[in-house]
Scaffold this motif. Structure first.
Motif, PDB file in Angstrom:
ATOM      1  N   ALA A 146      24.395  -7.700  19.124  1.00  0.00           N
ATOM      2  CA  ALA A 146      25.031  -6.547  18.416  1.00  0.00           C
ATOM      3  C   ALA A 146      24.827  -6.699  16.872  1.00  0.00           C
ATOM      4  O   ALA A 146      24.662  -5.469  16.358  1.00  0.00           O
ATOM      5  CB  ALA A 146      26.558  -6.573  18.755  1.00  0.00           C
ATOM      6  N   TYR A 147      25.077  -7.815  16.211  1.00  0.00           N
ATOM      7  CA  TYR A 147      24.707  -7.841  14.610  1.00  0.00           C
ATOM      8  C   TYR A 147      23.383  -7.462  14.638  1.00  0.00           C
ATOM      9  O   TYR A 147      23.052  -6.917  13.462  1.00  0.00           O
ATOM     10  CB  TYR A 147      25.038  -9.357  14.555  1.00  0.00           C
ATOM     11  N   LEU A 148      22.406  -8.109  15.324  1.00  0.00           N
ATOM     12  CA  LEU A 148      20.895  -7.678  14.846  1.00  0.00           C
ATOM     13  C   LEU A 148      20.691  -6.160  15.086  1.00  0.00           C
ATOM     14  O   LEU A 148      19.816  -5.616  14.259  1.00  0.00           O
ATOM     15  CB  LEU A 148      19.958  -8.469  15.614  1.00  0.00           C
ATOM     16  N   LEU A 149      21.217  -5.847  15.797  1.00  0.00           N
ATOM     17  CA  LEU A 149      21.091  -4.027  15.966  1.00  0.00           C
ATOM     18  C   LEU A 149      21.694  -3.337  15.049  1.00  0.00           C
ATOM     19  O   LEU A 149      21.065  -2.454  14.341  1.00  0.00           O
ATOM     20  CB  LEU A 149      21.838  -3.659  17.473  1.00  0.00           C
ATOM     21  N   GLY A 150      22.649  -3.786  14.478  1.00  0.00           N
ATOM     22  CA  GLY A 150      23.152  -3.321  13.045  1.00  0.00           C
ATOM     23  C   GLY A 150      22.377  -3.263  12.056  1.00  0.00           C
ATOM     24  O   GLY A 150      22.067  -2.690  11.247  1.00  0.00           O
ATOM     25  N   LEU A 151      21.658  -4.535  11.765  1.00  0.00           N
ATOM     26  CA  LEU A 151      20.831  -4.782  10.735  1.00  0.00           C
ATOM     27  C   LEU A 151      19.498  -4.077  11.007  1.00  0.00           C
ATOM     28  O   LEU A 151      19.025  -3.341   9.961  1.00  0.00           O
ATOM     29  CB  LEU A 151      20.320  -6.472  10.809  1.00  0.00           C
ATOM     30  N   TYR A 152      19.108  -3.899  12.361  1.00  0.00           N
ATOM     31  CA  TYR A 152      17.651  -3.202  12.603  1.00  0.00           C
ATOM     32  C   TYR A 152      17.915  -1.837  12.292  1.00  0.00           C
ATOM     33  O   TYR A 152      17.056  -1.111  11.497  1.00  0.00           O
ATOM     34  CB  TYR A 152      17.329  -3.172  13.962  1.00  0.00           C
ATOM     35  N   LEU A 153      19.163  -1.256  12.641  1.00  0.00           N
ATOM     36  CA  LEU A 153      19.172   0.235  12.292  1.00  0.00           C
ATOM     37  C   LEU A 153      19.596   0.805  10.966  1.00  0.00           C
ATOM     38  O   LEU A 153      19.147   1.728  10.341  1.00  0.00           O
ATOM     39  CB  LEU A 153      20.494   0.759  12.943  1.00  0.00           C
ATOM     40  N   GLY A 154      19.848  -0.338  10.040  1.00  0.00           N
ATOM     41  CA  GLY A 154      19.895  -0.175   8.713  1.00  0.00           C
ATOM     42  C   GLY A 154      18.855  -0.577   7.885  1.00  0.00           C
ATOM     43  O   GLY A 154      17.904   0.509   7.487  1.00  0.00           O
TER      44      GLY A 154
END
Length: 259
Positions: free
Chosen positions: A71-79
């Protein structure tokens, strides 16, 4: 190139067929690892065996994985994330401010927790560190990957991704803010007893050109009960602001500033 006897090569091939990795075979027989790799390749060709890079991709293997880290990595990727997927080059990159060593470490840790097998490295550039994880299977984990910039194509979560975000919304919000957000201190003045008095107050910003990514952020905030507002700058409505004291306090507890 140094020549090795047929018996040494036969021993190496026998060890490799038993599952020994190149490094151990090279150390055991005191020969270069590159030679062992060449012999392995030639042995596969002779047997008509097609080499498949080992993977621990959760989508391809069905194994359980660390959903909190995802979930954290998904946020980083989308940003601030980017995937390169070419014939001979496959990797996920997260771009971090070089001064934010905590963020750099967190990005690398999240990659390793989601898929431990791929190699992870850092590439240092002027004012920036690119955290990279090498495997073509990141496109399995981030199906939002595609040609062009993220704000030029639809960004919609798959049902399994949305399920993870719903289960771990704070980690998703933390990843988005750590990539495209910040915590700042604003100030204003008020007249008190006839004298101007300066007041300072913290607020969080999230800035992203993609309407879809901003909507994912605000939808998750609303599920968490966090009030937000649009903050238009230079005519561009790309900024989301959280300024209410109680809601800033919640973000401080679960997100905090980048460091």
């Amino acid at each position: 190139m140094e020549q090795h006897s047929p018996s040494i090569r036969a021993q190496a091939v026998a060890l490799m067929r038993q599952g020994a990795p190149n490094r151990l075979v090279a150390e055991h027989l005191n020969i270069p690892r590159g030679t062992v790799g060449w012999w392995r390749s030639e042995d596969r060709k002779a047997r008509g065996e097609r080499y498949e890079q080992p993977t621990d991709c959760p989508n391809c293997t069905g194994r359980e994985f660390d959903e909190i880290a995802y979930a954290y990595l998904l946020g980083l990727y989308l940003g601030d994330g980017h995937i390169v997927s070419k014939t001979k080059q496959h990797h996920l990159s997260i771009f971090c401010n070089a001064t934010q060593t905590g963020l750099i470490a967190a990005a690398e840790e999240a990659m390793r927790k989601v898929m431990p097998l791929p190699n992870v490295s850092q590439r240092h550039k002027t004012g920036c560190v690119e955290v990279k994880s090498y495997t073509r299977h990141w496109t399995c984990m981030f199906p939002q990957h595609g040609p062009g910039k993220k704000h030029e194509r639809p960004i919609v979560l798959e049902p399994w991704q949305q399920g993870i975000v719903d289960a771990h919304p704070w980690e998703f919000v933390r990843g988005l803010i750590h990539s495209d957000g910040c915590r700042i201190t604003n100030w204003t003045t008020r007249i008190v007893a006839g004298e101007p008095k300066r007041y300072e107050y913290p607020r969080y910003f999230f800035t992203n050109v993609s309407d879809d990514i901003r909507r994912l952020f605000t939808d998750t905030l609303e599920k968490l009960g966090i009030e937000w507002t649009h903050c238009t700058r230079n005519g561009n409505p790309y900024n989301i602001s959280v300024a209410k004291k109680a809601h800033v306090a919640l973000l401080d507890t679960h997100v905090g500033p980048k460091y």
